[in-house]
Motif scaffolding. Structure first.
Motif, short mmCIF file in Angstrom:
data_model
loop_
_atom_site.label_atom_id
_atom_site.label_comp_id
_atom_site.label_asym_id
_atom_site.label_seq_id
_atom_site.Cartn_x
_atom_site.Cartn_y
_atom_site.Cartn_z
N LYS A 508 0.82 -1.20 0.00
CA LYS A 508 0.00 0.00 0.00
C LYS A 508 0.86 1.26 0.00
O LYS A 508 0.62 2.20 -0.77
CB LYS A 508 -0.93 -0.01 1.22
N GLN A 509 1.89 1.27 0.84
CA GLN A 509 2.78 2.43 0.89
C GLN A 509 3.54 2.60 -0.42
O GLN A 509 3.78 3.73 -0.87
CB GLN A 509 3.77 2.30 2.06
N GLU A 510 3.94 1.48 -1.04
CA GLU A 510 4.63 1.56 -2.32
C GLU A 510 3.74 2.19 -3.38
O GLU A 510 4.19 3.05 -4.16
CB GLU A 510 5.08 0.16 -2.75
N GLU A 511 2.47 1.79 -3.41
CA GLU A 511 1.54 2.38 -4.38
C GLU A 511 1.31 3.86 -4.10
O GLU A 511 1.22 4.67 -5.03
CB GLU A 511 0.22 1.61 -4.34
N GLN A 512 1.23 4.23 -2.81
CA GLN A 512 1.01 5.63 -2.47
C GLN A 512 2.20 6.49 -2.89
O GLN A 512 2.03 7.58 -3.45
CB GLN A 512 0.75 5.77 -0.97
N ILE A 513 3.41 6.00 -2.62
CA ILE A 513 4.61 6.76 -3.01
C ILE A 513 4.69 6.85 -4.53
O ILE A 513 4.98 7.93 -5.09
CB ILE A 513 5.86 6.10 -2.42
N LEU A 517 4.52 10.49 -6.54
CA LEU A 517 5.61 10.97 -7.39
C LEU A 517 5.17 11.12 -8.84
O LEU A 517 5.54 12.09 -9.51
CB LEU A 517 6.80 9.99 -7.30
N GLN A 518 4.37 10.19 -9.32
CA GLN A 518 3.92 10.28 -10.71
C GLN A 518 2.94 11.43 -10.91
O GLN A 518 2.94 12.08 -11.96
CB GLN A 518 3.30 8.95 -11.15
N ASP A 519 2.08 11.68 -9.91
CA ASP A 519 1.18 12.83 -10.01
C ASP A 519 1.94 14.15 -10.04
O ASP A 519 1.48 15.13 -10.62
CB ASP A 519 0.19 12.83 -8.84
N PHE A 520 3.11 14.16 -9.44
CA PHE A 520 3.93 15.36 -9.43
C PHE A 520 4.67 15.54 -10.76
O PHE A 520 5.25 16.58 -11.02
CB PHE A 520 4.93 15.30 -8.27
N GLY A 521 4.65 14.49 -11.58
CA GLY A 521 5.32 14.57 -12.88
C GLY A 521 6.63 13.85 -12.95
O GLY A 521 7.33 13.94 -13.97
N ILE A 524 8.42 7.15 -12.48
CA ILE A 524 9.02 6.09 -11.66
C ILE A 524 8.60 4.75 -12.24
O ILE A 524 7.42 4.52 -12.53
CB ILE A 524 8.57 6.19 -10.19
N GLU A 525 9.56 3.84 -12.40
CA GLU A 525 9.24 2.52 -12.92
C GLU A 525 8.80 1.57 -11.82
O GLU A 525 7.83 0.84 -11.97
CB GLU A 525 10.48 1.93 -13.64
N HIS A 526 9.51 1.57 -10.69
CA HIS A 526 9.24 0.58 -9.65
C HIS A 526 9.70 1.12 -8.30
O HIS A 526 10.70 1.84 -8.22
CB HIS A 526 9.96 -0.74 -9.96
N VAL A 527 8.95 0.78 -7.25
CA VAL A 527 9.30 1.18 -5.88
C VAL A 527 9.33 -0.07 -5.01
O VAL A 527 8.39 -0.89 -5.05
CB VAL A 527 8.28 2.18 -5.30
N GLU A 528 10.38 -0.24 -4.24
CA GLU A 528 10.52 -1.39 -3.34
C GLU A 528 10.90 -0.86 -1.96
O GLU A 528 11.97 -0.27 -1.78
CB GLU A 528 11.60 -2.33 -3.85
N ILE A 529 10.01 -1.04 -0.98
CA ILE A 529 10.24 -0.55 0.39
C ILE A 529 10.72 -1.71 1.25
O ILE A 529 10.07 -2.75 1.33
CB ILE A 529 8.96 0.06 0.98
N TYR A 530 11.87 -1.54 1.90
CA TYR A 530 12.40 -2.54 2.80
C TYR A 530 12.15 -2.18 4.27
O TYR A 530 12.00 -3.05 5.11
CB TYR A 530 13.90 -2.74 2.56
N SER A 531 12.14 -0.90 4.57
CA SER A 531 11.92 -0.48 5.95
C SER A 531 11.37 0.94 5.96
O SER A 531 11.83 1.79 5.19
CB SER A 531 13.22 -0.53 6.76
N MET A 541 14.39 2.30 -5.68
CA MET A 541 13.56 2.75 -6.80
C MET A 541 14.27 2.48 -8.12
O MET A 541 15.50 2.50 -8.20
CB MET A 541 13.27 4.26 -6.70
N THR A 542 13.45 2.22 -9.13
CA THR A 542 13.92 2.10 -10.50
C THR A 542 13.31 3.23 -11.30
O THR A 542 12.08 3.34 -11.39
CB THR A 542 13.52 0.75 -11.11
#
Length: 825
Positions: A508-513, A517-521, A524-531, A541-542
């Motif tokens: 959920k947090q990955e989708e929110q981030i 970021l994408q709404d800001f323009g 981002i290809e991919h987000v991976e949260i470890y902590s 991030m990719t």
């Protein structure tokens, strides 16, 4: 209540237990276990499959299924081959007795070929499809020669086609039969295995061609049920694949069913796309596909019949227990059940590893307690009395055993003699072998061999003192070993807890981030949260190739800082080497403080090699260490000694062992490694970058100074250099540093370098007080220059000064506000 009590009583008045309710789940589990026992363990599934494959035909003439199935079963499970043989012959007999005879003859010919060629063929599995090909084409050519008018192009071509199909089907059955017969399969299914399994199931269904229930085709119902099942379990990709393969096999068996391939493929695609609607959604996909394909293909009564067949397949699908679908899904990659199964396996491996590490931690802790208990159990008074008894027994053995007054001294006056000799021994021990005049006179009056006793006591006292020193060193070594074992135990215990700490799901947090970021323009290809823990955020991030514009540091990190409520910085960045590639970036929490260092050093007489060594160490857990070591003397040997001291310290500190234990470990290694008198000092400062709390550990080193505005704070501890004693007492001095503080550490060549100075402390404080700069490197250069100038520009000892400035960690870019609804909770 009375009725209930009466119902619980039997006619005799005895109390009976209330009968449990009907256990539907237990009944289903028992039924499932019984079915698995009959079909899988006893092998009757081969009888069922063989019966259907024995009567399966392609184009109404070719029967390529029987021999490949028997050959695969014979090779994989030889004990089940007779059951498969009976099923194949019985299935062929339902078509015609001649077909049963042909099936029997082909299998018999295959067994003869397989047995006869087994002596010369090493890899029987590779040769098995060619055995099948040879057997089928031989049998078909024999039929053409004996029972037909002779060889013909058509007949020979059909014989080759059937033999070729047999070769391919053998390869397929070799992969698919283990999937049906293995009761507990842990591996995941590959794409090829799934296709082979579907081909085998579709081949089995061709054996039901011509069967009907209430004028509904069994093959159509079962094929659509199979598509529904795999669409629900694995999604649109596998569902459409199953539809195409099943439809193709059935259309080869019956040309009139060719349009069903479109129906099955379309229903598999729709069902997989609607799988989020659970079973009803997949069923709706089949009904829609049936209506659309049915209207294009046939109409009227045929459409009604097709709808009824789809309805029967849907009914079977809805009655399929969830346990079966879940069991299938566990073996197909990409499904949530498969991911859960893999996660469970990884969790089990993690727990086993953590348990083993914890057990090793307990072993080291038990060893540490064992060494500590040895020291605790030793009573100094008892040990002293025992040592005195051994000492006196050795003295009397060489003096009193041959004396004529032995009985007088040791039998009649035992206590007096014992006290005299004990007192003499203690005075010799504490007075460098001397005994007071009064005690000497009293002993000469008591003993006739007083001089002989004194001489022997002098000799034995040297051995006694050496033995006592050795015991003390052993005790100190045990204490050091106990502390080291305890430190290792604590590190391993922390490591076990870290292993058991399961990574949280942050979907959920990955989708929110990603959305923020994408709404800001920002693309981002991919987000991976470890902590997401406060102070230890770790995000990968990719992003697309940024052409070196630095948007990670300028845009993404400031936006993450606002989203997460703390300062986030770019920890590492791997940019793509070509324009169309992607960059890999890691974002982590910024520390509250940052340390800037400056170093100035010089070797004695301007040599290239200095006996001093220094190191700035980035430790785990947000700690920063600064260390200076001064080897004894100058030159290459002193440099090697100090460098090795710092290297050992760095490796031990980075393993997570506490600072005091680390220093004692290094000291014990240095003291036990060689008998040469090689010593080195150590000046260590460990700074916590979260709160600037610092710990100073000094072993034979000079004082350090903290400059806070106009105030000078001296940090000092008194210890011998490392390597002199096996047990060194480490004094820890703690100090709370503040932003703007300057920490100045130096070797003795700098501190004691000024010439004609009586009080080095006052001179160094005055020079630090007079500093006009706050640049660490500038301060180090100024102090070094002042010391060298005071000695008429001569460098008479190795000199090293390290200056560290502690400051708030202020990011280069301010945070960029993000709409509140997109921030993390």
């Amino acid at each position: 209540m009375q009725n209930v009590e009466r119902n619980m009583l039997n006619p005799t008045g005895d109390l009976n237990l209330v009968k449990p309710k009907f256990d539907l789940i237990g009944l289903y589990n028992r039924l499932q276990a019984q079915v698995e026992n009959i079909f899988l363990r006893k092998g009757y599934i081969f009888l069922f499959l063989g019966f259907l494959l024995g009567r399966a035909l392609i184009l109404g003439k070719l029967a390529p299924f029987a021999l490949p199935f028997f050959a695969a079963v014979y090779f994989l499970k030889k004990d089940r081959a007779p059951i498969a043989f009976l099923g194949l012959v019985a299935g062929a007999a339902t078509l015609a007795l001649t077909d049963a005879a042909v099936t029997f003859g082909v299998i018999f010919l295959f067994l003869i070929l397989f047995r006869s060629m087994g002596k010369w063929v090493k890899n029987e599995m590779r040769a098995l499809p060619f055995y099948v090909f040879t057997t089928i084409i031989t049998g078909e050519l024999f039929k053409l020669a004996v029972f037909s008018s002779g060889f013909s192009v058509y007949g020979t071509a059909m014989a080759g086609v059937e033999a070729g199909l047999g070769l391919i089907l053998t390869l397929i059955f070799l992969q698919s039969i283990p999937l049906l017969t293995t009761g507990k399969r842990k591996q995941s299914l590959k794409t090829e295995e799934i296709v082979c399994l579907i081909i085998m199931l579709a081949s089995v269904m061709t054996g039901t061609i011509g069967w009907s229930v209430y004028d509904l085709s069994v093959e159509h119902i079962m094929s659509r049920y199979l598509v529904l099942l795999f669409s629900f379990v694995a999604g649109a990709t596998v569902g459409s694949t199953v539809g195409v393969v099943t439809g193709l096999i059935l259309s080869l068996a019956n040309v009139s069913s060719f349009y069903h391939m479109s129906l099955l493929a379309f229903s598999g695609l729709l069902g997989g796309l609607l799988k989020e609607g659970k079973k009803p959604g997949v069923a709706v996909g089949l009904i829609i596909a049936t209506l659309l394909i049915g209207m294009y293909g046939e109409a009227g009564e045929a459409l009604n019949k097709t709808l009824m067949e789809s309805g029967a397949a849907v009914l079977l699908f809805l009655l399929t227990p969830a346990a079966l679908t879940s069991r299938i899904a566990k073996h197909i990659p990409g499904t949530p059940e498969y991911s859960a199964e893999q996660q469970q396996y990884m969790r089990k491996m993690r727990d086993v590893t953590a348990r083993r590490v914890s057990q090793f931690s307990n072993v080291f802790q038990a060893l540490s307690q064992s060494f500590s208990s040895i020291n605790d159990q030793q009573d100094d008074s008892e040990e002293s009395d025992r040592g005195l008894d051994y000492f006196l027994s050795n003295v009397t053995e060489k003096t009193c055993q041959t004396c004529f007054k032995k009985d007088h001294c040791w039998v009649r006056n035992f206590n007096t003699t014992y006290d005299y000799m004990g007192t003499i021994m203690h005075e010799m021990d504490h007075n460098n072998g001397n005994v007071s005049a009064k005690l000497t006179r009293d002993w000469e009056k008591h003993c006739t061999r007083s001089k002989k006793v004194f001489e022997v006591m002098h000799q034995q006292l040297t051995l006694f003192q050496a033995n006592r020193k050795l015991k003390k060193q052993v005790q100190e070594s045990r204490k050091i070993v106990a502390e080291q074992l305890l430190g290792v135990s604590e590190v391993m215990g922390d490591f076990a807890k870290e292993i058991q700490r399961e990574r949280e799901n942050h979907h959920k947090q990955e989708e929110q981030i990603l959305e923020a970021l994408q709404d800001f323009g920002v693309q981002i290809e991919h987000v991976e949260i470890y902590s997401l823990a406060q102070g230890s955020v770790d995000i990968d991030m990719t992003i697309p190739y940024c052409r070196g514009h630095g948007e990670c540091e300028k845009l993404i990190a400031p936006m993450l800082s606002d989203i997460l409520g703390e300062t986030i910085l770019v920890s590492s960045e791997q940019c793509s080497a070509y324009p169309n590639g992607c960059c890999q970036v890691t974002f982590k929490s910024a520390k509250a403080f940052v340390v800037y260092t400056g170093v100035a050093h010089a070797a004695k007489d301007g040599d290239l090699v200095s006996g001093d060594s220094y190191s700035t160490i980035e430790l785990g857990g947000g700690k920063y260490a600064i260390a200076i070591s001064d080897g004894m003397g100058n030159g290459e040997r002193a440099h090697t000694e100090s460098q090795e001291t710092l290297m050992l310290l760095q490796q031990i500190l980075q393993s997570g062992i506490e600072e005091k234990v680390a220093i004692k470990s290094v000291n014990s290694i240095l003291s036990l490694r060689t008998t040469d008198e090689i010593f080195s000092t150590l000046d260590l400062a460990v700074i916590d970058l979260q709160n600037a709390y610092s710990r100073f550990l000094k072993i034979g080193s000079t004082p350090s100074f903290i400059k806070r505005g106009s105030k000078i704070i001296k940090i000092q501890a008194s210890n011998l250099p490392m390597g002199i004693l096996q047990d060194v007492e480490v004094d820890v001095v703690s100090e709370q540093l503040k932003a703007g503080d300057l920490l100045i550490m130096m070797s003795d060549g700098v501190f004691e370098g000024p010439k004609h100075v009586e009080n080095y402390d006052l001179w160094m404080k005055r020079k630090i007080q007079e500093l006009k700069t706050e640049d660490p490197q500038g301060i180090a250069d100024v102090i070094m220059e002042e010391v060298i100038r005071s000695r008429s520009n001569l460098i008479e000892d190795d000199m090293t000064v390290v200056v560290a400035k502690i400051d708030h960690n202020i990011p280069k870019w301010a945070s960029i506000p993000v709409p509140k609804q997109q921030k993390q909770a």
